[in-house]
Design a protein around this motif. Structure first.
Motif, PDB file in Angstrom:
ATOM      1  N   ASN A  40      47.080 -52.580 -45.596  1.00 40.17           N
ATOM      2  CA  ASN A  40      46.628 -53.933 -45.269  1.00 40.17           C
ATOM      3  C   ASN A  40      47.691 -55.011 -45.441  1.00 40.17           C
ATOM      4  N   ARG A  41      48.950 -54.662 -45.443  1.00 44.70           N
ATOM      5  CA  ARG A  41      50.001 -55.667 -45.616  1.00 44.70           C
ATOM      6  C   ARG A  41      50.196 -56.472 -44.335  1.00 44.70           C
ATOM      7  N   ASP A  42      50.193 -57.789 -44.467  1.00 42.93           N
ATOM      8  CA  ASP A  42      50.421 -58.674 -43.325  1.00 42.93           C
ATOM      9  C   ASP A  42      51.918 -58.943 -43.231  1.00 42.93           C
ATOM     10  N   THR A  43      52.633 -57.959 -42.723  1.00 44.75           N
ATOM     11  CA  THR A  43      54.092 -57.991 -42.713  1.00 44.75           C
ATOM     12  C   THR A  43      54.643 -59.112 -41.837  1.00 44.75           C
ATOM     13  N   LEU A  44      54.001 -59.368 -40.708  1.00 45.70           N
ATOM     14  CA  LEU A  44      54.477 -60.445 -39.834  1.00 45.70           C
ATOM     15  C   LEU A  44      54.420 -61.792 -40.541  1.00 45.70           C
ATOM     16  N   GLN A  45      53.356 -62.030 -41.258  1.00 43.22           N
ATOM     17  CA  GLN A  45      53.237 -63.284 -42.003  1.00 43.22           C
ATOM     18  C   GLN A  45      54.300 -63.366 -43.091  1.00 43.22           C
ATOM     19  N   MET A  46      54.537 -62.250 -43.780  1.00 43.97           N
ATOM     20  CA  MET A  46      55.564 -62.231 -44.824  1.00 43.97           C
ATOM     21  C   MET A  46      56.945 -62.531 -44.250  1.00 43.97           C
ATOM     22  N   ILE A  47      57.231 -61.977 -43.075  1.00 45.67           N
ATOM     23  CA  ILE A  47      58.519 -62.235 -42.426  1.00 45.67           C
ATOM     24  C   ILE A  47      58.686 -63.729 -42.171  1.00 45.67           C
ATOM     25  N   ASN A  48      57.657 -64.337 -41.584  1.00 48.72           N
ATOM     26  CA  ASN A  48      57.722 -65.762 -41.250  1.00 48.72           C
ATOM     27  C   ASN A  48      57.814 -66.649 -42.486  1.00 48.72           C
ATOM     28  N   GLU A  49      57.193 -66.221 -43.582  1.00 50.31           N
ATOM     29  CA  GLU A  49      57.176 -67.034 -44.801  1.00 50.31           C
ATOM     30  C   GLU A  49      58.424 -66.879 -45.661  1.00 50.31           C
ATOM     31  N   ASN A  50      59.313 -65.952 -45.289  1.00 49.90           N
ATOM     32  CA  ASN A  50      60.496 -65.690 -46.101  1.00 49.90           C
ATOM     33  C   ASN A  50      61.800 -66.043 -45.395  1.00 49.90           C
ATOM     34  N   GLY A  51      61.758 -67.074 -44.552  1.00 45.14           N
ATOM     35  CA  GLY A  51      62.964 -67.590 -43.924  1.00 45.14           C
ATOM     36  C   GLY A  51      63.582 -66.671 -42.903  1.00 45.14           C
ATOM     37  N   LEU A  52      62.754 -65.865 -42.254  1.00 47.24           N
ATOM     38  CA  LEU A  52      63.221 -64.943 -41.230  1.00 47.24           C
ATOM     39  C   LEU A  52      62.543 -65.283 -39.906  1.00 47.24           C
ATOM     40  N   GLN A  53      63.258 -65.094 -38.825  1.00 47.24           N
ATOM     41  CA  GLN A  53      62.734 -65.447 -37.512  1.00 47.24           C
ATOM     42  C   GLN A  53      62.666 -64.223 -36.623  1.00 47.24           C
ATOM     43  N   ILE A  54      61.497 -63.940 -36.074  1.00 48.57           N
ATOM     44  CA  ILE A  54      61.330 -62.805 -35.165  1.00 48.57           C
ATOM     45  C   ILE A  54      61.891 -63.186 -33.798  1.00 48.57           C
ATOM     46  N   VAL A  55      62.892 -62.431 -33.357  1.00 45.95           N
ATOM     47  CA  VAL A  55      63.507 -62.715 -32.059  1.00 45.95           C
ATOM     48  C   VAL A  55      63.076 -61.709 -30.990  1.00 45.95           C
ATOM     49  N   HIS A  56      62.500 -60.603 -31.428  1.00 47.00           N
ATOM     50  CA  HIS A  56      62.020 -59.591 -30.477  1.00 47.00           C
ATOM     51  C   HIS A  56      60.918 -58.786 -31.155  1.00 47.00           C
ATOM     52  N   LYS A  57      59.816 -58.545 -30.457  1.00 48.14           N
ATOM     53  CA  LYS A  57      58.698 -57.805 -31.060  1.00 48.14           C
ATOM     54  C   LYS A  57      58.011 -56.931 -30.017  1.00 48.14           C
ATOM     55  N   LYS A  58      57.673 -55.727 -30.420  1.00 49.47           N
ATOM     56  CA  LYS A  58      56.831 -54.828 -29.628  1.00 49.47           C
ATOM     57  C   LYS A  58      55.717 -54.337 -30.539  1.00 49.47           C
ATOM     58  N   THR A  59      54.553 -54.088 -29.966  1.00 45.66           N
ATOM     59  CA  THR A  59      53.439 -53.546 -30.743  1.00 45.66           C
ATOM     60  C   THR A  59      53.002 -52.216 -30.155  1.00 45.66           C
ATOM     61  N   PHE A  60      52.442 -51.368 -31.011  1.00 41.62           N
ATOM     62  CA  PHE A  60      51.993 -50.041 -30.601  1.00 41.62           C
ATOM     63  C   PHE A  60      50.650 -49.732 -31.263  1.00 41.62           C
ATOM     64  N   TYR A  61      49.896 -48.865 -30.633  1.00 37.29           N
ATOM     65  CA  TYR A  61      48.611 -48.421 -31.184  1.00 37.29           C
ATOM     66  C   TYR A  61      47.713 -49.609 -31.541  1.00 37.29           C
ATOM     67  N   ASN A  62      47.487 -50.459 -30.527  1.00 40.09           N
ATOM     68  CA  ASN A  62      46.595 -51.621 -30.680  1.00 40.09           C
ATOM     69  C   ASN A  62      47.014 -52.568 -31.811  1.00 40.09           C
ATOM     70  N   GLY A  63      48.307 -52.684 -32.027  1.00 36.57           N
ATOM     71  CA  GLY A  63      48.810 -53.614 -33.027  1.00 36.57           C
ATOM     72  C   GLY A  63      48.912 -53.054 -34.428  1.00 36.57           C
ATOM     73  N   LEU A  64      48.660 -51.765 -34.604  1.00 34.51           N
ATOM     74  CA  LEU A  64      48.793 -51.159 -35.932  1.00 34.51           C
ATOM     75  C   LEU A  64      50.258 -51.039 -36.340  1.00 34.51           C
ATOM     76  N   PHE A  65      51.135 -50.775 -35.372  1.00 37.18           N
ATOM     77  CA  PHE A  65      52.566 -50.645 -35.635  1.00 37.18           C
ATOM     78  C   PHE A  65      53.327 -51.721 -34.872  1.00 37.18           C
ATOM     79  N   ILE A  66      54.377 -52.217 -35.488  1.00 37.02           N
ATOM     80  CA  ILE A  66      55.247 -53.203 -34.835  1.00 37.02           C
ATOM     81  C   ILE A  66      56.699 -52.756 -34.928  1.00 37.02           C
ATOM     82  N   GLN A  67      57.444 -53.111 -33.916  1.00 36.33           N
ATOM     83  CA  GLN A  67      58.898 -52.959 -33.925  1.00 36.33           C
ATOM     84  C   GLN A  67      59.463 -54.362 -33.742  1.00 36.33           C
ATOM     85  N   VAL A  68      60.266 -54.838 -34.680  1.00 37.09           N
ATOM     86  CA  VAL A  68      60.784 -56.203 -34.588  1.00 37.09           C
ATOM     87  C   VAL A  68      62.276 -56.262 -34.867  1.00 37.09           C
ATOM     88  N   GLU A  69      62.916 -57.201 -34.192  1.00 41.32           N
ATOM     89  CA  GLU A  69      64.277 -57.603 -34.535  1.00 41.32           C
ATOM     90  C   GLU A  69      64.176 -58.996 -35.115  1.00 41.32           C
TER      91      GLU A  69
END
Length: 197
Positions: free
Chosen positions: A163-192
């Motif tokens: 249940n970790r909200d990894t995307l939120q953690m990324i945004n809250e820790n001074g990191l910027q998502i520049v590329h994102k893909k999702t898989f299996y209805n959003g259960l898995f993410i691939q991000v740069e």
């Protein structure tokens, strides 16, 4: 990680790793360059996919996982050094690595926010952080199911949190998502991820 979990990890993950995960990892790691730090290298699943890099430094807290990764390290086409340590306090100077890689690891790190801050610290300002993780889903029903299953899942899967909200953690820790893909209805993410001030 326990010896039992490390022993069975590759067997359990085998069907996924031979299918979709292989494609996702290859796609992600072809974007790695220069000096690479891999967080939580586990059994070395990523090691065969490093090609366009100068070297890889892998951090792994479990000696059992390190032992299981040695064969893949020896077969790698790039130099790989494995250090037994944890991600919350990395033994490296600021701005050391061109690329930082984390795949299916933030779910098990006890303090993922600290790990993200350390990843940001050791990555060069012009560098990149590449991640492949499972995350808390947007679908309310499925997200609630993840919350319900997490206590048992953590016991069975050696600390893995569904249940970790990894995307939120990324945004809250001074990191910027520049590329994102999702898989299996959003259960898995691939991000740069890029570094922000």
């Amino acid at each position: 990680m326990s010896r039992i979990f490390s022993k069975w990890y590759d067997f359990i993950m085998g069907p996924l790793e031979k299918g979709k995960f292989k494609t996702v990892r290859k796609d992600l790691l072809q974007r790695a360059n220069g000096s690479v730090l891999e967080i939580g290298s586990g059994t070395g699943v990523n090691f065969p996919y490093y090609h366009s890099v100068t070297k890889v430094t892998a951090i792994e807290p479990s000696q059992h996982m390190i032992e299981r990764s040695r064969k893949r390290r020896e077969m790698s086409v790039v130099p790989i050094q494995i250090i037994q340590d944890n991600a919350e306090r990395l033994p490296f100077d600021d701005d050391t690595f061109d690329t930082v890689v984390a795949t299916l690891v933030l779910c098990t790190i006890p303090n993922p926010e600290a790990a993200l801050q350390e990843m940001k610290r050791v990555c060069k300002p012009e560098g990149k952080i590449l991640m492949f993780e499972h995350v808390k889903m947007n679908n309310v029903v499925l997200a609630n199911l993840q919350e319900y299953l997490t206590p048992l899942w953590k016991k069975v899967c050696d600390g893995c949190c569904l249940n970790r909200d990894t995307l939120q953690m990324i945004n809250e820790n001074g990191l910027q998502i520049v590329h994102k893909k999702t898989f299996y209805n959003g259960l898995f993410i691939q991000v740069e991820v890029g570094i922000t001030d």
